[in-house]
Design an enzyme around this catalytic site. Structure first.
Site, mmCIF file in Angstrom:
data_model
loop_
_atom_site.group_PDB
_atom_site.id
_atom_site.type_symbol
_atom_site.label_atom_id
_atom_site.label_comp_id
_atom_site.label_asym_id
_atom_site.label_seq_id
_atom_site.Cartn_x
_atom_site.Cartn_y
_atom_site.Cartn_z
ATOM 1 N N CYS A 130 -22.144 -87.151 80.403
ATOM 2 C CA CYS A 130 -22.000 -86.690 81.791
ATOM 3 C C CYS A 130 -22.398 -87.762 82.799
ATOM 4 O O CYS A 130 -21.705 -87.978 83.794
ATOM 5 C CB CYS A 130 -22.820 -85.422 82.016
ATOM 6 S SG CYS A 130 -22.179 -83.987 81.129
ATOM 7 N N HIS A 133 -19.693 -90.399 82.870
ATOM 8 C CA HIS A 133 -18.502 -89.847 83.523
ATOM 9 C C HIS A 133 -18.660 -89.907 85.048
ATOM 10 O O HIS A 133 -17.747 -90.353 85.756
ATOM 11 C CB HIS A 133 -18.317 -88.398 83.043
ATOM 12 C CG HIS A 133 -17.190 -87.663 83.676
ATOM 13 N ND1 HIS A 133 -15.980 -87.491 83.061
ATOM 14 C CD2 HIS A 133 -17.088 -87.034 84.878
ATOM 15 C CE1 HIS A 133 -15.178 -86.799 83.853
ATOM 16 N NE2 HIS A 133 -15.836 -86.507 84.962
ATOM 17 N N GLU A 134 -19.810 -89.475 85.549
ATOM 18 C CA GLU A 134 -20.027 -89.439 87.001
ATOM 19 C C GLU A 134 -20.178 -90.845 87.584
ATOM 20 O O GLU A 134 -19.690 -91.121 88.682
ATOM 21 C CB GLU A 134 -21.221 -88.553 87.354
ATOM 22 C CG GLU A 134 -21.131 -87.120 86.876
ATOM 23 C CD GLU A 134 -19.892 -86.335 87.300
ATOM 24 O OE1 GLU A 134 -19.130 -86.787 88.190
ATOM 25 O OE2 GLU A 134 -19.673 -85.261 86.728
ATOM 26 N N ILE A 135 -20.834 -91.749 86.871
ATOM 27 C CA ILE A 135 -20.942 -93.127 87.360
ATOM 28 C C ILE A 135 -19.560 -93.780 87.400
ATOM 29 O O ILE A 135 -19.239 -94.497 88.354
ATOM 30 C CB ILE A 135 -21.950 -93.952 86.532
ATOM 31 C CG1 ILE A 135 -23.381 -93.457 86.821
ATOM 32 C CG2 ILE A 135 -21.822 -95.446 86.845
ATOM 33 C CD1 ILE A 135 -24.464 -94.115 85.971
ATOM 34 N N LEU A 138 -18.033 -92.748 90.597
ATOM 35 C CA LEU A 138 -18.595 -93.495 91.729
ATOM 36 C C LEU A 138 -18.046 -94.919 91.784
ATOM 37 O O LEU A 138 -17.982 -95.530 92.852
ATOM 38 C CB LEU A 138 -20.120 -93.536 91.638
ATOM 39 C CG LEU A 138 -20.846 -92.196 91.774
ATOM 40 C CD1 LEU A 138 -22.341 -92.389 91.575
ATOM 41 C CD2 LEU A 138 -20.552 -91.538 93.123
#
Length: 164
Positions: A130, A133-135, A138
């Site tokens: 997770c 995935h989020e980095i 960004l």
């Protein structure tokens, strides 16, 4: 707290590198609250500012109610394992679309909290997936870009059909 509008794939805002957060104030806290509310309404387990069209390196995760909300400002991966894990991923910007993605099994990440204090955290398994995935989001890397061209094209075609 406000539920914000989530950008839908293939909105160009999902492919933009987000700017570092430099001001740690009430506006940032409100953004974090709005991200949490928007993520829960989607529903999802993570969401970035990019998903709602805000140019800021911040994301929130809530892997479970017991685990609680985690907020990551200006995150960066310091270390990644050579071992990998394959996990189903999707996005609040592409609801219903899911595919297997391979990523490092464990990572060490450095980030700031809402007050600007720095933290280092080790994560493995689903938690590590997770965060990565989020980095990526960004960094302007939409999760589909982690798929082979064939898998990506099939998934996008199937998802577009389902949206009609």
């Amino acid at each position: 707290m406000t539920i914000r509008t989530i950008l839908r794939y293939p909105n160009p805002g999902l492919f933009k590198v987000c700017a570092p957060v430099t001001v740690f104030d009430g506006t940032l806290r409100t953004l974090a609250d709005d991200l949490a509310e928007t993520m829960r309404a989607a529903p999802g387990v993570g969401i970035t500012a990019a998903h709602i069209g805000v140019d800021a390196r911040i994301f929130v995760l809530e892997l479970s109610k017991d685990d609680g909300l985690r907020i990551y400002v200006n995150p960066e991966i310091l270390e990644s394992s050579k071992a990998t894990i394959i996990h189903n991923e999707g996005s609040v910007s592409m609801p219903g679309a899911v595919e297997e993605v391979e990523r490092p099994t464990s990572i060490r990440v450095r980030y700031q909290d809402l007050d600007g204090a720095f933290h280092d955290e080790a994560a493995d398994g689903f938690h590590a997936v997770c965060i990565q995935h989020e980095i990526d989001q960004l960094d302007g890397i939409f999760w589909l870009q982690r798929l082979s061209r064939l898998k990506r094209e099939r998934l996008v075609t199937k998802w577009k059909k389902a949206q009609r």
